[in-house]
Motif scaffolding. Structure first.
Motif, short mmCIF file in Angstrom:
data_model
loop_
_atom_site.label_atom_id
_atom_site.label_comp_id
_atom_site.label_asym_id
_atom_site.label_seq_id
_atom_site.Cartn_x
_atom_site.Cartn_y
_atom_site.Cartn_z
N MET A 1 0.87 -1.10 0.16
CA MET A 1 0.02 -0.05 0.01
C MET A 1 0.90 1.07 -0.06
SD MET A 1 -3.23 0.82 2.51
CE MET A 1 -4.49 -0.16 2.14
N ASN A 2 0.82 2.20 -0.98
CA ASN A 2 1.79 3.29 -1.11
C ASN A 2 1.06 4.48 -0.26
OD1 ASN A 2 -0.52 4.55 -2.62
ND2 ASN A 2 0.56 4.11 -4.45
N THR A 3 1.59 5.59 0.02
CA THR A 3 1.38 6.78 0.62
C THR A 3 0.04 7.32 0.40
OG1 THR A 3 3.75 7.22 0.90
CG2 THR A 3 2.30 8.77 1.72
N THR A 4 -0.18 7.37 -0.84
CA THR A 4 -1.53 8.10 -1.37
C THR A 4 -2.60 7.39 -0.87
OG1 THR A 4 -0.15 8.98 -3.19
CG2 THR A 4 -2.55 8.92 -3.44
N GLN A 5 -2.71 5.81 -1.05
CA GLN A 5 -3.90 5.11 -0.83
C GLN A 5 -3.74 5.10 1.04
OE1 GLN A 5 -2.36 1.20 -2.26
NE2 GLN A 5 -3.76 1.50 -4.16
N MET A 6 -2.61 5.25 1.78
CA MET A 6 -2.81 5.30 2.93
C MET A 6 -3.37 6.54 3.51
SD MET A 6 -2.46 3.26 5.61
CE MET A 6 -1.32 2.75 6.36
N GLU A 7 -3.07 7.44 2.79
CA GLU A 7 -3.60 8.98 3.19
C GLU A 7 -5.07 9.15 3.12
OE1 GLU A 7 -1.53 11.89 1.14
OE2 GLU A 7 0.22 11.68 2.36
N ALA A 8 -5.39 8.41 1.91
CA ALA A 8 -6.84 8.30 1.45
C ALA A 8 -7.94 7.45 2.48
CB ALA A 8 -7.25 7.61 -0.03
N LEU A 9 -7.05 6.31 3.04
CA LEU A 9 -7.82 5.54 3.73
C LEU A 9 -7.93 6.19 5.17
CD1 LEU A 9 -9.00 2.75 4.48
CD2 LEU A 9 -6.79 2.02 5.40
N ILE A 10 -6.93 6.93 5.61
CA ILE A 10 -6.95 7.74 6.76
C ILE A 10 -8.13 8.71 6.72
CG2 ILE A 10 -5.87 9.29 8.37
CD1 ILE A 10 -3.30 7.62 7.88
N SER A 11 -8.16 9.45 5.55
CA SER A 11 -9.01 10.43 5.52
C SER A 11 -10.46 9.89 5.53
CB SER A 11 -8.99 11.27 3.85
OG SER A 11 -7.45 11.90 3.87
N MET A 12 -10.66 8.91 4.99
CA MET A 12 -12.18 8.28 4.59
C MET A 12 -12.43 7.61 6.22
SD MET A 12 -13.39 5.13 2.37
CE MET A 12 -12.51 3.85 3.28
N ALA A 13 -11.59 7.27 6.92
CA ALA A 13 -11.74 6.77 8.20
C ALA A 13 -12.27 8.19 9.22
CB ALA A 13 -10.77 6.06 8.85
N ALA A 14 -11.52 8.98 8.85
CA ALA A 14 -11.79 10.41 9.68
C ALA A 14 -13.11 10.96 9.39
CB ALA A 14 -10.76 11.38 9.26
N VAL A 15 -13.66 10.87 8.08
CA VAL A 15 -14.76 11.50 7.65
C VAL A 15 -15.76 10.62 8.09
CG1 VAL A 15 -16.41 11.90 5.70
CG2 VAL A 15 -13.92 12.63 5.65
N LEU A 16 -15.63 9.17 8.08
CA LEU A 16 -16.87 8.31 8.79
C LEU A 16 -17.04 8.56 10.27
CD1 LEU A 16 -18.55 5.92 8.21
CD2 LEU A 16 -16.84 4.34 8.40
N GLY A 17 -15.74 8.55 10.85
CA GLY A 17 -15.62 8.96 12.37
C GLY A 17 -16.67 10.43 12.78
N LEU A 18 -16.42 11.32 11.88
CA LEU A 18 -17.03 12.55 12.23
C LEU A 18 -18.60 12.37 11.80
CD1 LEU A 18 -14.61 15.20 10.71
CD2 LEU A 18 -15.32 14.63 13.02
N PHE A 19 -18.90 11.66 10.84
CA PHE A 19 -20.35 11.50 10.49
C PHE A 19 -20.96 10.55 11.72
CE2 PHE A 19 -23.60 8.64 8.72
CZ PHE A 19 -24.34 9.35 8.06
#
Length: 73
Positions: A1-19
């Protein structure tokens, strides 16, 4: 898993957590209202019974001591 995919996964988890944090109070309120509605429906159907009279010794006096509330210093 490269850095871009990891950042996208972290961002998606953050948005889901805020939701979840933003919608949780509304969901809890809806569930609470449904529970209260169910209790009211059950109370309408239940037969009304008079509570048994308590002996005079166990009845509270009308002149009970007033409650004292804490005061700020």
């Amino acid at each position: 898993m490269n850095t871009t995919q990891m950042e996208a996964l972290i961002s998606m988890a953050a948005v889901l957590g805020l939701f979840v944090l933003m919608t949780a109070p509304a969901v809890i309120g809806i569930l609470r209202d449904r529970r209260i509605d169910r209790q009211l429906r059950q109370a309408e159907v239940a037969p009304v019974t008079e509570p048994p009279d308590r002996p005079a010794a166990s009845r509270p006096e009308h002149r009970a001591a007033p409650r004292r509330h804490a005061r700020a210093a």
